[in-house]
Design a protein around this motif. Structure first.
Motif, PDB file in Angstrom:
ATOM      1  N   GLU A  62      52.818 -49.244  40.017  1.00 18.98           N
ATOM      2  CA  GLU A  62      53.423 -50.464  39.461  1.00 18.98           C
ATOM      3  C   GLU A  62      52.354 -51.354  38.836  1.00 18.98           C
ATOM      4  OE1 GLU A  62      55.617 -52.439  42.588  1.00 18.98           O
ATOM      5  OE2 GLU A  62      56.384 -50.500  43.286  1.00 18.98           O
ATOM      6  N   TYR A  63      51.186 -51.459  39.497  1.00 20.02           N
ATOM      7  CA  TYR A  63      50.101 -52.286  38.963  1.00 20.02           C
ATOM      8  C   TYR A  63      49.630 -51.752  37.619  1.00 20.02           C
ATOM      9  CZ  TYR A  63      49.729 -54.010  43.800  1.00 20.02           C
ATOM     10  OH  TYR A  63      49.984 -54.537  45.025  1.00 20.02           O
ATOM     11  N   VAL A  64      49.465 -50.434  37.549  1.00 14.08           N
ATOM     12  CA  VAL A  64      49.009 -49.819  36.293  1.00 14.08           C
ATOM     13  C   VAL A  64      50.067 -50.016  35.198  1.00 14.08           C
ATOM     14  CG1 VAL A  64      48.386 -47.643  35.155  1.00 14.08           C
ATOM     15  CG2 VAL A  64      47.518 -48.145  37.452  1.00 14.08           C
ATOM     16  N   VAL A  72      47.556 -57.587  30.818  1.00 12.49           N
ATOM     17  CA  VAL A  72      46.887 -58.487  31.766  1.00 12.49           C
ATOM     18  C   VAL A  72      46.035 -57.663  32.717  1.00 12.49           C
ATOM     19  CG1 VAL A  72      47.208 -60.195  33.594  1.00 12.49           C
ATOM     20  CG2 VAL A  72      48.722 -60.204  31.594  1.00 12.49           C
ATOM     21  N   ARG A  73      44.746 -57.913  32.671  1.00 14.87           N
ATOM     22  CA  ARG A  73      43.789 -57.173  33.498  1.00 14.87           C
ATOM     23  C   ARG A  73      43.585 -57.848  34.844  1.00 14.87           C
ATOM     24  NH1 ARG A  73      38.860 -54.885  30.126  1.00 14.87           N
ATOM     25  NH2 ARG A  73      40.021 -53.849  28.490  1.00 14.87           N
ATOM     26  N   THR A  78      36.390 -54.660  36.096  1.00 18.74           N
ATOM     27  CA  THR A  78      35.804 -55.347  37.247  1.00 18.74           C
ATOM     28  C   THR A  78      35.356 -54.338  38.291  1.00 18.74           C
ATOM     29  OG1 THR A  78      37.865 -55.541  38.513  1.00 18.74           O
ATOM     30  CG2 THR A  78      37.392 -57.291  36.922  1.00 18.74           C
ATOM     31  N   GLN A  79      34.695 -54.868  39.299  1.00 25.52           N
ATOM     32  CA  GLN A  79      34.332 -54.082  40.479  1.00 25.52           C
ATOM     33  C   GLN A  79      34.753 -54.878  41.696  1.00 25.52           C
ATOM     34  OE1 GLN A  79      30.392 -52.370  40.848  1.00 25.52           O
ATOM     35  NE2 GLN A  79      30.012 -52.790  38.687  1.00 25.52           N
ATOM     36  N   ARG A  80      35.186 -54.173  42.727  1.00 27.39           N
ATOM     37  CA  ARG A  80      35.492 -54.848  43.985  1.00 27.39           C
ATOM     38  C   ARG A  80      35.448 -53.849  45.126  1.00 27.39           C
ATOM     39  NH1 ARG A  80      41.817 -56.472  43.499  1.00 27.39           N
ATOM     40  NH2 ARG A  80      40.973 -57.626  41.772  1.00 27.39           N
ATOM     41  N   GLY A  97      34.877 -49.559  40.554  1.00 28.93           N
ATOM     42  CA  GLY A  97      34.772 -50.151  39.225  1.00 28.93           C
ATOM     43  C   GLY A  97      35.685 -49.387  38.290  1.00 28.93           C
ATOM     44  N   LEU A  98      36.445 -50.108  37.492  1.00 26.59           N
ATOM     45  CA  LEU A  98      37.382 -49.464  36.578  1.00 26.59           C
ATOM     46  C   LEU A  98      37.090 -49.848  35.135  1.00 26.59           C
ATOM     47  CD1 LEU A  98      40.759 -50.013  38.465  1.00 26.59           C
ATOM     48  CD2 LEU A  98      39.415 -47.912  38.340  1.00 26.59           C
ATOM     49  N   SER A  99      37.231 -48.879  34.252  1.00 27.40           N
ATOM     50  CA  SER A  99      37.114 -49.153  32.824  1.00 27.40           C
ATOM     51  C   SER A  99      38.139 -48.294  32.094  1.00 27.40           C
ATOM     52  CB  SER A  99      35.693 -48.881  32.323  1.00 27.40           C
ATOM     53  OG  SER A  99      35.358 -47.527  32.527  1.00 27.40           O
ATOM     54  N   GLU A 100      38.501 -48.754  30.919  1.00 31.79           N
ATOM     55  CA  GLU A 100      39.515 -48.054  30.139  1.00 31.79           C
ATOM     56  C   GLU A 100      38.902 -47.542  28.849  1.00 31.79           C
ATOM     57  OE1 GLU A 100      43.954 -48.944  28.345  1.00 31.79           O
ATOM     58  OE2 GLU A 100      42.554 -50.601  28.593  1.00 31.79           O
ATOM     59  N   THR A 101      39.279 -46.330  28.486  1.00 36.27           N
ATOM     60  CA  THR A 101      38.890 -45.796  27.186  1.00 36.27           C
ATOM     61  C   THR A 101      40.109 -45.956  26.286  1.00 36.27           C
ATOM     62  OG1 THR A 101      39.557 -43.575  27.814  1.00 36.27           O
ATOM     63  CG2 THR A 101      37.268 -44.149  28.190  1.00 36.27           C
ATOM     64  N   LYS A 102      40.115 -46.991  25.471  1.00 32.40           N
ATOM     65  CA  LYS A 102      41.285 -47.378  24.660  1.00 32.40           C
ATOM     66  C   LYS A 102      41.788 -46.243  23.770  1.00 32.40           C
ATOM     67  CE  LYS A 102      41.498 -52.115  25.065  1.00 32.40           C
ATOM     68  NZ  LYS A 102      42.676 -52.674  25.629  1.00 32.40           N
ATOM     69  N   GLU A 103      40.879 -45.527  23.151  1.00 32.74           N
ATOM     70  CA  GLU A 103      41.282 -44.490  22.210  1.00 32.74           C
ATOM     71  C   GLU A 103      42.103 -43.394  22.882  1.00 32.74           C
ATOM     72  OE1 GLU A 103      37.759 -45.047  22.728  1.00 32.74           O
ATOM     73  OE2 GLU A 103      37.967 -46.765  21.420  1.00 32.74           O
TER      74      GLU A 103
END
Length: 190
Positions: A62-64, A72-73, A78-80, A97-103
Protein backbone atom coordinates in the motif's frame (compact mmCIF):
# COMPACT_ATOMS: atom_id res chain seq x y z
CA UNK A 1 28.29 -6.59 -19.59
CA UNK A 2 25.44 -8.07 -17.52
CA UNK A 3 27.90 -10.49 -15.90
CA UNK A 4 30.20 -7.60 -15.02
CA UNK A 5 27.32 -5.69 -13.37
CA UNK A 6 26.32 -8.73 -11.30
CA UNK A 7 29.94 -9.29 -10.27
CA UNK A 8 30.23 -5.70 -9.07
CA UNK A 9 26.96 -5.92 -7.13
CA UNK A 10 28.03 -9.23 -5.57
CA UNK A 11 31.22 -7.56 -4.33
CA UNK A 12 29.15 -5.21 -2.14
CA UNK A 13 29.42 -5.36 1.65
CA UNK A 14 25.67 -4.66 1.92
CA UNK A 15 22.57 -6.47 0.77
CA UNK A 16 20.91 -5.10 -2.37
CA UNK A 17 17.35 -5.70 -3.55
CA UNK A 18 15.83 -4.42 -6.77
CA UNK A 19 12.03 -4.51 -6.98
CA UNK A 20 9.53 -3.46 -9.60
CA UNK A 21 6.45 -1.27 -9.08
CA UNK A 22 4.46 -4.31 -7.92
CA UNK A 23 7.06 -4.92 -5.14
CA UNK A 24 8.33 -8.08 -6.85
CA UNK A 25 12.03 -8.82 -6.42
CA UNK A 26 13.86 -8.56 -9.75
CA UNK A 27 17.43 -8.88 -8.54
CA UNK A 28 19.47 -9.48 -5.37
CA UNK A 29 23.18 -9.66 -4.73
CA UNK A 30 25.18 -12.37 -2.96
CA UNK A 31 25.19 -10.43 0.33
CA UNK A 32 21.36 -10.51 0.35
CA UNK A 33 21.46 -14.29 0.24
CA UNK A 34 24.13 -14.42 2.94
CA UNK A 35 22.34 -12.02 5.31
CA UNK A 36 18.79 -13.30 4.85
CA UNK A 37 19.35 -17.02 4.24
CA UNK A 38 17.34 -17.42 1.04
CA UNK A 39 18.92 -18.37 -2.27
CA UNK A 40 18.83 -16.13 -5.30
CA UNK A 41 16.19 -18.38 -6.90
CA UNK A 42 14.04 -18.22 -3.75
CA UNK A 43 14.11 -14.41 -3.86
CA UNK A 44 13.48 -13.71 -7.54
CA UNK A 45 9.80 -13.29 -8.39
CA UNK A 46 8.68 -12.99 -4.75
CA UNK A 47 7.26 -9.96 -2.98
CA UNK A 48 9.86 -7.95 -1.06
CA UNK A 49 7.66 -8.15 2.02
CA UNK A 50 9.12 -11.63 2.60
CA UNK A 51 12.04 -9.91 4.40
CA UNK A 52 9.78 -7.81 6.65
CA UNK A 53 8.21 -8.62 10.00
CA UNK A 54 4.46 -9.24 9.74
CA UNK A 55 3.48 -5.85 11.19
CA UNK A 56 5.35 -4.09 8.37
CA UNK A 57 4.76 -6.48 5.50
CA UNK A 58 0.96 -6.24 5.58
CA UNK A 59 1.01 -2.55 4.59
CA UNK A 60 4.17 -2.33 2.48
CA UNK A 61 2.51 -2.73 -0.92
CA UNK A 62 0.00 0.00 0.00
CA UNK A 63 2.86 2.39 0.83
CA UNK A 64 4.54 1.74 -2.51
CA UNK A 65 1.22 2.13 -4.39
CA UNK A 66 0.57 5.42 -2.55
CA UNK A 67 4.01 6.67 -3.58
CA UNK A 68 3.50 5.65 -7.20
CA UNK A 69 0.03 7.25 -7.29
CA UNK A 70 0.93 10.52 -5.55
CA UNK A 71 4.68 10.95 -5.92
CA UNK A 72 4.87 11.74 -2.20
CA UNK A 73 8.13 10.32 -0.89
CA UNK A 74 8.38 8.96 2.62
CA UNK A 75 11.20 6.46 2.25
CA UNK A 76 12.54 6.88 -1.29
CA UNK A 77 15.76 8.88 -1.17
CA UNK A 78 16.21 8.36 2.57
CA UNK A 79 17.82 5.98 5.01
CA UNK A 80 16.43 4.76 8.29
CA UNK A 81 16.73 1.98 10.80
CA UNK A 82 14.17 -0.76 10.32
CA UNK A 83 13.67 -4.34 11.39
CA UNK A 84 14.19 -7.07 8.81
CA UNK A 85 13.35 -10.79 8.87
CA UNK A 86 15.54 -13.72 7.87
CA UNK A 87 14.38 -16.98 6.31
CA UNK A 88 14.50 -18.67 9.73
CA UNK A 89 12.08 -16.04 11.09
CA UNK A 90 14.64 -14.24 13.24
CA UNK A 91 14.71 -10.47 13.02
CA UNK A 92 17.52 -7.94 13.13
CA UNK A 93 18.00 -4.19 12.98
CA UNK A 94 19.33 -2.81 9.74
CA UNK A 95 19.78 0.49 7.94
CA UNK A 96 17.64 0.65 4.83
CA UNK A 97 18.28 3.12 2.03
CA UNK A 98 15.95 3.34 -0.94
CA UNK A 99 16.39 4.92 -4.34
CA UNK A 100 14.36 4.84 -7.51
CA UNK A 101 15.54 4.43 -11.07
CA UNK A 102 12.93 6.57 -12.86
CA UNK A 103 13.63 5.27 -16.34
CA UNK A 104 13.04 1.63 -15.46
CA UNK A 105 10.49 2.03 -12.67
CA UNK A 106 12.66 -0.06 -10.39
CA UNK A 107 13.29 0.64 -6.72
CA UNK A 108 16.65 -0.28 -5.20
CA UNK A 109 16.98 -1.11 -1.53
CA UNK A 110 20.37 -1.13 0.15
CA UNK A 111 20.45 -2.92 3.50
CA UNK A 112 23.26 -2.79 6.05
CA UNK A 113 22.99 -5.31 8.89
CA UNK A 114 23.48 -3.45 12.19
CA UNK A 115 23.63 -6.55 14.40
CA UNK A 116 27.32 -6.12 15.31
CA UNK A 117 26.96 -2.37 15.85
CA UNK A 118 23.92 -2.82 18.08
CA UNK A 119 25.77 -5.46 20.11
CA UNK A 120 28.73 -3.09 20.55
CA UNK A 121 26.40 -0.25 21.60
CA UNK A 122 24.72 -2.56 24.14
CA UNK A 123 28.12 -3.60 25.52
CA UNK A 124 29.18 0.05 25.91
CA UNK A 125 25.89 0.90 27.61
CA UNK A 126 26.36 -2.04 29.97
CA UNK A 127 29.91 -0.92 30.82
CA UNK A 128 28.67 2.62 31.47
CA UNK A 129 25.93 1.31 33.77
CA UNK A 130 28.48 -0.79 35.62
CA UNK A 131 30.81 2.20 36.02
CA UNK A 132 27.92 4.30 37.34
CA UNK A 133 27.05 1.60 39.89
CA UNK A 134 30.66 1.38 41.03
CA UNK A 135 30.98 5.15 41.37
CA UNK A 136 27.67 5.44 43.20
CA UNK A 137 28.70 2.70 45.64
CA UNK A 138 31.40 5.02 47.01
CA UNK A 139 30.63 7.02 50.13
CA UNK A 140 33.07 9.68 48.93
CA UNK A 141 32.27 12.37 46.40
CA UNK A 142 33.83 11.42 43.06
CA UNK A 143 34.07 13.66 40.03
CA UNK A 144 35.57 12.58 36.69
CA UNK A 145 37.07 15.35 34.55
CA UNK A 146 38.57 15.49 31.08
CA UNK A 147 41.99 16.92 30.17
CA UNK A 148 40.57 20.46 30.25
CA UNK A 149 39.07 20.07 33.73
CA UNK A 150 35.48 19.76 32.49
CA UNK A 151 33.31 17.49 34.62
CA UNK A 152 32.24 14.39 32.70
CA UNK A 153 30.76 12.23 35.47
CA UNK A 154 29.80 12.55 39.12
CA UNK A 155 28.55 10.03 41.62
CA UNK A 156 25.54 10.25 43.93
CA UNK A 157 27.75 11.20 46.90
CA UNK A 158 29.03 14.27 45.00
CA UNK A 159 25.50 15.52 44.43
CA UNK A 160 24.75 15.03 48.14
CA UNK A 161 27.97 16.65 49.40
CA UNK A 162 27.89 19.67 47.10
CA UNK A 163 24.12 20.04 46.73
CA UNK A 164 24.08 20.28 42.94
CA UNK A 165 22.32 17.90 40.61
CA UNK A 166 24.28 15.76 38.18
CA UNK A 167 23.02 17.96 35.32
CA UNK A 168 24.35 21.07 37.07
CA UNK A 169 27.81 19.48 37.37
CA UNK A 170 28.20 18.01 33.89
CA UNK A 171 29.91 20.20 31.33
CA UNK A 172 31.19 22.68 33.92
CA UNK A 173 34.76 23.25 35.05
CA UNK A 174 35.89 21.36 38.15
CA UNK A 175 36.82 24.71 39.68
CA UNK A 176 33.12 25.35 40.45
CA UNK A 177 33.69 23.38 43.64
CA UNK A 178 36.80 25.40 44.57
CA UNK A 179 37.42 28.84 45.94
CA UNK A 180 38.28 31.45 43.31
CA UNK A 181 41.96 31.40 44.28
CA UNK A 182 42.19 27.59 44.20
CA UNK A 183 40.24 27.49 40.92
CA UNK A 184 42.79 29.78 39.22
CA UNK A 185 45.67 27.62 40.49
CA UNK A 186 43.95 24.48 39.32
CA UNK A 187 43.56 25.84 35.79
CA UNK A 188 47.34 26.43 35.69
CA UNK A 189 47.98 22.76 36.51
CA UNK A 190 46.05 21.69 33.44
Amino acid sequence: KQLMIHSILDASFHALFVINEQCIIQMVNAKSCEVFGWTNDEFIGKNINMIMPDDMSTHHDEYVKHYLDTGVRKMIGTQREVTAKRKDGSTFTCRLGLSETKESGLICGFIRDLTSEKAAEAAIAHEQQLLTKILDASFDALLVIDERGIIQKVNAAATTVFGWSEAEFLGNSINIIMSVAEGKKHDLYL
